[in-house]
Design a protein around this motif. Structure first.
Motif, PDB file in Angstrom:
ATOM      1  N   GLU A  54      37.707  28.012  41.898  1.00  0.00           N
ATOM      2  CA  GLU A  54      37.252  29.305  42.410  1.00  0.00           C
ATOM      3  C   GLU A  54      36.175  29.868  41.494  1.00  0.00           C
ATOM      4  OE1 GLU A  54      37.015  31.291  44.697  1.00  0.00           O
ATOM      5  OE2 GLU A  54      38.403  30.498  46.178  1.00  0.00           O
ATOM      6  N   ILE A  55      35.363  30.715  42.045  1.00  0.00           N
ATOM      7  CA  ILE A  55      34.383  31.462  41.256  1.00  0.00           C
ATOM      8  C   ILE A  55      34.714  32.929  41.478  1.00  0.00           C
ATOM      9  CG2 ILE A  55      31.929  32.004  40.976  1.00  0.00           C
ATOM     10  CD1 ILE A  55      31.541  29.122  42.407  1.00  0.00           C
ATOM     11  N   PHE A  56      34.811  33.678  40.410  1.00  0.00           N
ATOM     12  CA  PHE A  56      35.124  35.097  40.567  1.00  0.00           C
ATOM     13  C   PHE A  56      33.899  35.786  41.164  1.00  0.00           C
ATOM     14  CE2 PHE A  56      37.619  34.269  36.452  1.00  0.00           C
ATOM     15  CZ  PHE A  56      38.708  33.777  37.151  1.00  0.00           C
ATOM     16  N   ASP A  57      34.072  36.367  42.345  1.00  0.00           N
ATOM     17  CA  ASP A  57      32.944  37.067  42.966  1.00  0.00           C
ATOM     18  C   ASP A  57      32.588  38.308  42.152  1.00  0.00           C
ATOM     19  OD1 ASP A  57      32.929  35.200  45.057  1.00  0.00           O
ATOM     20  OD2 ASP A  57      34.496  36.310  46.119  1.00  0.00           O
ATOM     21  N   GLU A  58      33.631  38.982  41.653  1.00  0.00           N
ATOM     22  CA  GLU A  58      33.393  40.200  40.871  1.00  0.00           C
ATOM     23  C   GLU A  58      34.365  40.232  39.694  1.00  0.00           C
ATOM     24  OE1 GLU A  58      33.897  43.627  43.326  1.00  0.00           O
ATOM     25  OE2 GLU A  58      32.191  43.148  44.624  1.00  0.00           O
ATOM     26  N   ARG A  80      33.231  50.171  35.106  1.00  0.00           N
ATOM     27  CA  ARG A  80      32.512  50.443  36.352  1.00  0.00           C
ATOM     28  C   ARG A  80      31.482  49.359  36.647  1.00  0.00           C
ATOM     29  NH1 ARG A  80      32.985  55.462  34.181  1.00  0.00           N
ATOM     30  NH2 ARG A  80      31.052  55.229  33.037  1.00  0.00           N
ATOM     31  N   GLU A  81      30.825  48.852  35.600  1.00  0.00           N
ATOM     32  CA  GLU A  81      29.803  47.836  35.803  1.00  0.00           C
ATOM     33  C   GLU A  81      30.484  46.528  36.202  1.00  0.00           C
ATOM     34  OE1 GLU A  81      29.849  49.900  33.249  1.00  0.00           O
ATOM     35  OE2 GLU A  81      28.137  51.111  33.908  1.00  0.00           O
ATOM     36  N   ILE A  82      29.998  45.962  37.306  1.00  0.00           N
ATOM     37  CA  ILE A  82      30.610  44.742  37.836  1.00  0.00           C
ATOM     38  C   ILE A  82      29.739  43.553  37.486  1.00  0.00           C
ATOM     39  CG2 ILE A  82      31.234  43.526  39.952  1.00  0.00           C
ATOM     40  CD1 ILE A  82      31.827  46.312  41.169  1.00  0.00           C
ATOM     41  N   THR A  83      30.347  42.484  37.006  1.00  0.00           N
ATOM     42  CA  THR A  83      29.642  41.232  36.790  1.00  0.00           C
ATOM     43  C   THR A  83      29.970  40.310  37.962  1.00  0.00           C
ATOM     44  OG1 THR A  83      30.015  41.559  34.436  1.00  0.00           O
ATOM     45  CG2 THR A  83      29.216  39.406  35.119  1.00  0.00           C
ATOM     46  N   HIS A  84      28.916  39.724  38.553  1.00  0.00           N
ATOM     47  CA  HIS A  84      29.127  38.867  39.723  1.00  0.00           C
ATOM     48  C   HIS A  84      29.101  37.394  39.343  1.00  0.00           C
ATOM     49  CE1 HIS A  84      28.725  42.151  42.676  1.00  0.00           C
ATOM     50  NE2 HIS A  84      27.901  42.674  41.774  1.00  0.00           N
ATOM     51  N   ASP A  85      29.802  36.574  40.129  1.00  0.00           N
ATOM     52  CA  ASP A  85      29.677  35.120  40.071  1.00  0.00           C
ATOM     53  C   ASP A  85      30.025  34.584  38.676  1.00  0.00           C
ATOM     54  OD1 ASP A  85      28.724  35.387  42.696  1.00  0.00           O
ATOM     55  OD2 ASP A  85      26.687  35.751  41.930  1.00  0.00           O
ATOM     56  N   VAL A  86      31.284  34.708  38.327  1.00  0.00           N
ATOM     57  CA  VAL A  86      31.736  34.351  36.978  1.00  0.00           C
ATOM     58  C   VAL A  86      32.704  33.178  37.071  1.00  0.00           C
ATOM     59  CG1 VAL A  86      32.996  35.173  34.952  1.00  0.00           C
ATOM     60  CG2 VAL A  86      31.461  36.727  36.171  1.00  0.00           C
ATOM     61  N   GLN A  87      32.490  32.152  36.238  1.00  0.00           N
ATOM     62  CA  GLN A  87      33.387  30.987  36.247  1.00  0.00           C
ATOM     63  C   GLN A  87      34.612  31.215  35.361  1.00  0.00           C
ATOM     64  OE1 GLN A  87      31.660  27.611  34.089  1.00  0.00           O
ATOM     65  NE2 GLN A  87      30.069  28.994  33.345  1.00  0.00           N
ATOM     66  N   VAL A 147      39.658  40.717  38.203  1.00  0.00           N
ATOM     67  CA  VAL A 147      38.820  39.696  38.838  1.00  0.00           C
ATOM     68  C   VAL A 147      39.137  39.667  40.325  1.00  0.00           C
ATOM     69  CG1 VAL A 147      38.752  38.344  36.715  1.00  0.00           C
ATOM     70  CG2 VAL A 147      40.379  37.732  38.478  1.00  0.00           C
ATOM     71  N   ASP A 148      38.072  39.673  41.127  1.00  0.00           N
ATOM     72  CA  ASP A 148      38.189  39.634  42.585  1.00  0.00           C
ATOM     73  C   ASP A 148      37.491  38.379  43.100  1.00  0.00           C
ATOM     74  OD1 ASP A 148      39.127  42.186  42.148  1.00  0.00           O
ATOM     75  OD2 ASP A 148      38.002  43.088  43.812  1.00  0.00           O
ATOM     76  N   PHE A 149      38.106  37.731  44.059  1.00  0.00           N
ATOM     77  CA  PHE A 149      37.416  36.627  44.722  1.00  0.00           C
ATOM     78  C   PHE A 149      37.993  36.438  46.113  1.00  0.00           C
ATOM     79  CE2 PHE A 149      40.935  33.665  43.825  1.00  0.00           C
ATOM     80  CZ  PHE A 149      41.475  34.203  42.671  1.00  0.00           C
ATOM     81  N   ARG A 150      37.107  36.031  47.025  1.00  0.00           N
ATOM     82  CA  ARG A 150      37.553  35.711  48.373  1.00  0.00           C
ATOM     83  C   ARG A 150      37.925  34.235  48.384  1.00  0.00           C
ATOM     84  NH1 ARG A 150      37.296  38.434  52.879  1.00  0.00           N
ATOM     85  NH2 ARG A 150      35.946  40.018  51.976  1.00  0.00           N
ATOM     86  N   VAL A 151      39.041  33.902  49.028  1.00  0.00           N
ATOM     87  CA  VAL A 151      39.434  32.491  49.114  1.00  0.00           C
ATOM     88  C   VAL A 151      38.939  31.944  50.445  1.00  0.00           C
ATOM     89  CG1 VAL A 151      41.320  32.461  47.470  1.00  0.00           C
ATOM     90  CG2 VAL A 151      41.760  33.277  49.772  1.00  0.00           C
ATOM     91  N   GLU A 152      38.050  30.941  50.385  1.00  0.00           N
ATOM     92  CA  GLU A 152      37.396  30.432  51.590  1.00  0.00           C
ATOM     93  C   GLU A 152      38.053  29.183  52.150  1.00  0.00           C
ATOM     94  OE1 GLU A 152      35.611  31.429  48.933  1.00  0.00           O
ATOM     95  OE2 GLU A 152      34.206  32.941  49.663  1.00  0.00           O
ATOM     96  N   VAL A 153      38.747  28.443  51.284  1.00  0.00           N
ATOM     97  CA  VAL A 153      39.339  27.183  51.757  1.00  0.00           C
ATOM     98  C   VAL A 153      40.784  27.099  51.270  1.00  0.00           C
ATOM     99  CG1 VAL A 153      37.151  25.928  51.864  1.00  0.00           C
ATOM    100  CG2 VAL A 153      38.465  25.944  49.732  1.00  0.00           C
ATOM    101  N   PRO A 154      41.623  26.335  51.985  1.00  0.00           N
ATOM    102  CA  PRO A 154      43.024  26.218  51.580  1.00  0.00           C
ATOM    103  C   PRO A 154      43.186  25.280  50.395  1.00  0.00           C
ATOM    104  CG  PRO A 154      42.613  24.847  53.491  1.00  0.00           C
ATOM    105  CD  PRO A 154      41.325  25.588  53.218  1.00  0.00           C
ATOM    106  N   GLY A 155      44.356  25.352  49.768  1.00  0.00           N
ATOM    107  CA  GLY A 155      44.664  24.449  48.657  1.00  0.00           C
ATOM    108  C   GLY A 155      45.331  25.191  47.525  1.00  0.00           C
ATOM    109  N   THR A 156      45.571  24.468  46.455  1.00  0.00           N
ATOM    110  CA  THR A 156      46.184  25.060  45.269  1.00  0.00           C
ATOM    111  C   THR A 156      45.120  25.270  44.214  1.00  0.00           C
ATOM    112  OG1 THR A 156      48.310  24.021  45.733  1.00  0.00           O
ATOM    113  CG2 THR A 156      47.913  24.743  43.472  1.00  0.00           C
ATOM    114  N   PHE A 157      45.003  26.498  43.777  1.00  0.00           N
ATOM    115  CA  PHE A 157      44.015  26.855  42.768  1.00  0.00           C
ATOM    116  C   PHE A 157      44.777  27.191  41.491  1.00  0.00           C
ATOM    117  CE2 PHE A 157      42.278  27.380  46.909  1.00  0.00           C
ATOM    118  CZ  PHE A 157      40.961  26.953  46.805  1.00  0.00           C
TER     119      PHE A 157
END
Lengths: 505, 263
Positions: A282-286, A293-300, A312-322
């Motif tokens: 996964e990649i952390f979207d935020e 308050r300051e958001i960093t985007h696209d964090v590994q 950390v926020d991220f949308r899960v796009e595909v199934p599986g175990t992360f």
């Protein structure tokens, strides 16, 4: 009586004195008016504590986050936390004496709104052996509340603070020896939401890393005491999410569905290690470092310091175990810093195809490459002896033929015909070459035994390789025949029909 | 049983007086149930810069903590210290709360288990009643840490103490369940916390990073606490525990024993 009273006063002063030094709350926010006289947009409205609505905090039990505040006005939030010292499993079959806020590691997650007045009650259970207190990093004030909550077993304390800064903050026990109280599990998170709240998420989880120091080694069974020496060396036995090996694994894994926005409130209680928090695949979207308050985007991978936290926020796009890890990988591989997020839902093969190719990759060990190498060696040696050719043939046999025909050419009864003392092999040299080049399927009789199987074509071997391997088998395993030449192989190959070209011109 | 304990306590007084009367020398046997502990220099855990170590004179110390039976005998003699009658200024609501009644121990307070749920005031009164006094923190710490030649043995002792402190305590064992230390004193580690006369003379610093408090600066920067001392987690815990107390507190795992000056 008077002397006792002064003695008591001295004690209280002494405690305050000692704990004042552990002031680790956030820096004080400045006054409402800046030096230029402009209104500070972050200024909080004044409150009248008597007029505030009083609400009981809804606490989060790990791994579940406390629910969003959902309020558009300040309130007095009453938080009650009981300290319990208890023996529990730190890994399967391994017990440890945890000191806990609320009976869990981490302790309950507190969630308030910026500007709230928080009234915190700390109860130290009478069966506990130790005095305890709480230092909340969300507090602006000496010791973060530590001095005000220093509490003997069988007693309770209370103090109040105003949540001036939004963010996600560690709280922890700050009683000497502090590193031991923390190493025993005394930490948790308090989230101070901005007045407008955090953006909605479909799943909110609560994960706190900690390092643990036991006398016995990793997963050594039995009740394991705290090991001070290992702690001083900062060499933990365990590095864990939520205080137990496997707390977020298997049946306890975090869950989500494809398309959902997942939010992790990630803290690090330490006491000593800094976490390189990563979710494999996964990649952390935020990322809100420290809930800022300051958001960093696209964090590994995001650094979560000891005594710090992140959202950390991220949308899960595909199934599986992360897999959640501390990417300081020994901790994940050998000390337990592993968790799982299981995502259910439909595949999206454009985003992730799954395995498309699975075949052998021989690189310089492919037959062609080996032949080239051998030819070069031969040329360098100024010619090729029969002995050298047989040795090359033997190598090809062992790498290619012996899989079915077996190491000594003896075959496998009723499955793979023998090459050793084989009448079929030795009767017809041309036929033997043809079989290697074209393969053979259907019934044959070898040394009087019937076989009915499939041998693939080995036409991708060079004439030289086929000549050598046939020379080898025809002079080994009890066979006695003349060598096969490259030219003989080339002649048979020339007689074979040309393979289709697959549409290419 | 409880009666004999009380008699013993009173006898101890007479012994002391008798020894004084005949001018008994230091070689004299200690009073019954007590051991002679050599004095020595005691450096407080949080010393003030320039302060000399405290010189502690030799003293007698009870071999065992005071038991429930001995406490019962005391409250029979002294009604003011009974649970129902004690002043809330001298003992909080938990005082002797594990007893079945004012003068009844019950299942949760075995007679030979250490007396706990006892306030500092009650412990102090008990010792005075017995012609003794509470030990000072310096005396207690000296008695609890006989000098050990072997550094490895000392470290192992520290580890054992630490393991004990780190374990939540369930039912208390009877007194005398741990082996005597080099001074013949038992149960200083491994059973209960114990009141000392000046329990809040120390303070528990959670950390030593202050730039405001002169004394803490001394501790941090003046080298008064060497690296070896910051490893004394067990001592940190005792100091922290004592610092959390007020004299009226009565706690589950907090008892006491008495000391007495040499004649």
């Amino acid at each position: 009586m008077q002397s006792f009273r002064s003695r008591g006063a001295r004690a209280i002063a002494g405690v305050a004195f000692g704990l004042v030094a552990f002031a680790c709350g956030p820096a004080e926010r400045g006054p409402a008016e800046s030096a230029t006289g402009a209104r500070d947009p972050q200024a909080l409205p004044a409150i009248d504590p008597q007029q505030l609505p009083v609400v009981e905090a809804q606490l989060g039990t790990p791994p579940h986050a406390a629910p969003p505040v959902g309020r558009d006005h300040p309130a007095k939030v009453v938080v009650k936390i009981e300290v319990k010292e208890l023996v529990a499993e730190i890994a399967d079959g391994v017990q440890y004496t945890f000191w806990t806020f609320g009976g869990t590691v981490p302790g309950p997650m507190i969630r308030v709104r910026r500007g709230d007045l928080v009234e915190l009650h700390l109860m130290n259970h009478p069966d506990n052996a130790m005095p305890h207190n709480i230092d909340l990093h969300a507090v602006t004030g000496p010791g973060g509340g530590a001095a005000s909550t220093f509490t003997a077993p069988g007693h309770q304390s209370q103090f109040s603070f105003r949540a001036l800064n939004e963010g996600v903050y560690i709280y922890h026990c700050a009683t000497a020896p502090v590193p031991m109280h923390v190493a025993n599990g005394m930490y948790g998170l308090i989230v101070v939401e901005p007045e407008s709240g955090l953006p909605a998420a479909d799943r909110e989880y609560y994960v706190v890393q900690g390092d643990f120091y036991t006398r016995g080694g990793y997963r050594e069974p039995g009740l394991q005491p705290f090991d001070m020496d290992k702690q001083i060396l900062e060499q933990p036995t365990y590095v864990l999410f939520n205080g137990r090996n496997g707390a977020l694994v298997g049946d306890h894994a975090l869950t989500a569905k494809v398309g959902e926005r997942v939010r992790l409130f990630v803290g690090n209680g330490g006491p000593n290690l800094v976490s390189s928090f990563h979710v494999i695949g996964e990649i952390f979207d935020e990322v809100r470092h420290e809930g800022a308050r300051e958001i960093t985007h696209d964090v590994q991978t995001t650094l979560v310091p000891a005594g710090g936290a992140a959202i950390v926020d991220f949308r899960v796009e595909v199934p599986g175990t992360f897999v959640l890890v501390d990417h300081s990988l020994i901790r994940a591989f050998n000390k337990g810093a592993l968790g799982m997020l299981k995502v259910d839902g439909p595949e999206d093969l454009q985003i992730y195809s799954g395995k498309e190719v699975d075949e052998a990759y021989l690189a310089e060990y492919s037959a062609t490459a080996l032949e080239a190498k051998r030819a070069a060696a031969t040329a360098a040696a100024g010619g090729e002896t029969l002995e050298a050719r047989l040795a090359q043939g033997r190598a090809t046999f062992q790498g290619t033929c012996s899989t079915c025909h077996q190491a000594e050419g003896q075959g496998l009864a009723s499955v793979f015909p023998p090459l050793a003392k084989s009448d079929y092999l030795m009767a017809d040299k041309q036929r033997a070459i043809h079989v290697v080049l074209a393969g053979l399927s259907g019934p044959v009789t070898v040394n009087g035994q019937p076989y009915n199987n499939v041998m693939p074509s080995w036409a991708h071997l060079t004439d030289h390789e086929i000549a050598n391997v046939l020379s080898y088998v025809r002079s080994s395993f009890g066979n006695q025949g003349e060598p096969v030449t490259d030219e003989e192989v080339a002649a048979v190959r020339a007689s074979l029909p040309k393979p289709a070209q697959g549409g290419h011109p | 049983m409880s009666g004999s304990a009380g008699v013993r306590a009173r006898l101890a007084v007479w012994f002391g007086v008798a020894m004084l009367a005949v001018g008994a020398g230091p070689a004299e046997a200690p009073p019954p149930g007590m051991q002679r502990v050599p004095g020595g220099a005691y450096t407080p855990f949080y010393p003030v810069k320039g302060e000399q170590p405290t010189q502690v004179a030799p003293f007698y110390l009870d071999m065992l903590p005071v038991t429930n039976a001995q406490m019962l005998e005391f409250v029979r003699d002294e009604p003011a210290w009974r649970r129902s009658q004690v002043s809330p200024l001298l003992a909080d609501a938990a005082y002797l709360s594990h007893w079945a009644g004012d003068l009844e121990l019950g299942a949760d307070a075995p007679p030979d288990a250490p007396a706990t749920f006892v306030s500092w005031f009650a412990a102090d009164a008990w010792c005075r009643h017995a012609g003794k006094r509470l030990p000072t923190e310096a005396e207690w710490e000296l008695a609890a840490s006989p000098p050990v030649e072997d550094e490895a043995a000392r470290a192992e002792t520290e580890r054992r103490i630490l393991a004990f402190y780190a374990r939540p305590r369930g039912t208390l064992p009877r007194v005398g369940s741990t082996p005597p230390n080099a001074y013949g004193v038992r149960d200083l580690h491994g059973v209960i916390w114990e009141w000392v006369e000046d329990f809040n003379a120390s303070f528990a610093a959670s950390d030593a990073r202050s730039d405001r408090d002169r004394e803490l600066e001394n501790i941090c920067g003046g080298g008064a606490l060497g690296a070896a001392d910051t490893r004394r987690y067990a001592t940190f815990m005792r100091i922290a525990f004592r610092s959390s107390l007020q004299a009226s507190y009565a706690l589950h795992h907090l008892g006491f024993r008495c000391a007495r000056d040499l004649p």
